[in-house]
Scaffold this motif. Sequence first.
Motif, PDB file in Angstrom:
ATOM      1  N   LYS A 134       0.824  -1.197   0.000  1.00  0.00           N
ATOM      2  CA  LYS A 134       0.000   0.000   0.000  1.00  0.00           C
ATOM      3  C   LYS A 134       0.861   1.251   0.000  1.00  0.00           C
ATOM      4  O   LYS A 134       1.923   1.293   0.613  1.00  0.00           O
ATOM      5  N   HIS A 135       0.364   2.230  -0.704  1.00  0.00           N
ATOM      6  CA  HIS A 135       0.992   3.553  -0.708  1.00  0.00           C
ATOM      7  C   HIS A 135      -0.122   4.590  -0.804  1.00  0.00           C
ATOM      8  O   HIS A 135      -1.228   4.296  -1.224  1.00  0.00           O
ATOM      9  N   LYS A 136       0.202   5.786  -0.381  1.00  0.00           N
ATOM     10  CA  LYS A 136      -0.726   6.899  -0.501  1.00  0.00           C
ATOM     11  C   LYS A 136      -0.353   7.698  -1.736  1.00  0.00           C
ATOM     12  O   LYS A 136       0.797   7.695  -2.163  1.00  0.00           O
ATOM     13  N   GLN A 137      -1.329   8.370  -2.291  1.00  0.00           N
ATOM     14  CA  GLN A 137      -1.084   9.251  -3.424  1.00  0.00           C
ATOM     15  C   GLN A 137      -1.371  10.681  -3.001  1.00  0.00           C
ATOM     16  O   GLN A 137      -2.284  10.922  -2.209  1.00  0.00           O
TER      17      GLN A 137
ATOM     18  N   HIS B 150       3.767   9.077  -5.036  1.00  0.00           N
ATOM     19  CA  HIS B 150       3.306   7.884  -4.337  1.00  0.00           C
ATOM     20  C   HIS B 150       4.138   7.815  -3.068  1.00  0.00           C
ATOM     21  O   HIS B 150       5.366   7.723  -3.136  1.00  0.00           O
TER      22      HIS B 150
ATOM     23  N   TYR C  21       5.422   5.983   0.116  1.00  0.00           N
ATOM     24  CA  TYR C  21       5.616   4.640   0.653  1.00  0.00           C
ATOM     25  C   TYR C  21       6.114   4.715   2.091  1.00  0.00           C
ATOM     26  O   TYR C  21       6.884   5.617   2.439  1.00  0.00           O
TER      27      TYR C  21
END
Length: 157
Positions: A2-5, A92, A94
Amino acid sequence: MKHKQKRIQFTKAKLQAHPRLRELIKNDLVNLKVNHCISELPIEVIQTLLDLNPLPVTPDTNDDCYLTLAPSGILERFKAHPLSKKLILKVHIYPADVVDHVLSVTLLYNCAITLYLKNGLGANIQQRHGCFKVHGIHAPKKTILANLANTSPSIFR
């Protein structure tokens, strides 16, 4: 994984190379030349290129910036555009526990795939450029594409 954008105004993005990234690429061979055609590109082209290539980062624990997990020389070239203040950078984000994995993907796997695809890129650009003309779609001059690729227009034969 999972990563945030996140989307950040390009000129306000506080980025530094991750220390491990700097160490892993310190022996890279780079042959960049001054690229004057960046300022000739429409801002919409640069924004689309940025949208297509989000930058992998991890938060810096000591500062309010992001540590990049991939070389970002193209970003430095885009900063020279007269309208760079209008650009938005996609990142992105991480977590720190996957930094080594992301570095191996960006520096080794991605480069290997790029190298595999590179063999036909010059010919593909030549063929696609011709198809754009046949279909009446505006295409940039080959000299502009060559400048972006840091090569000669003769590569597109």
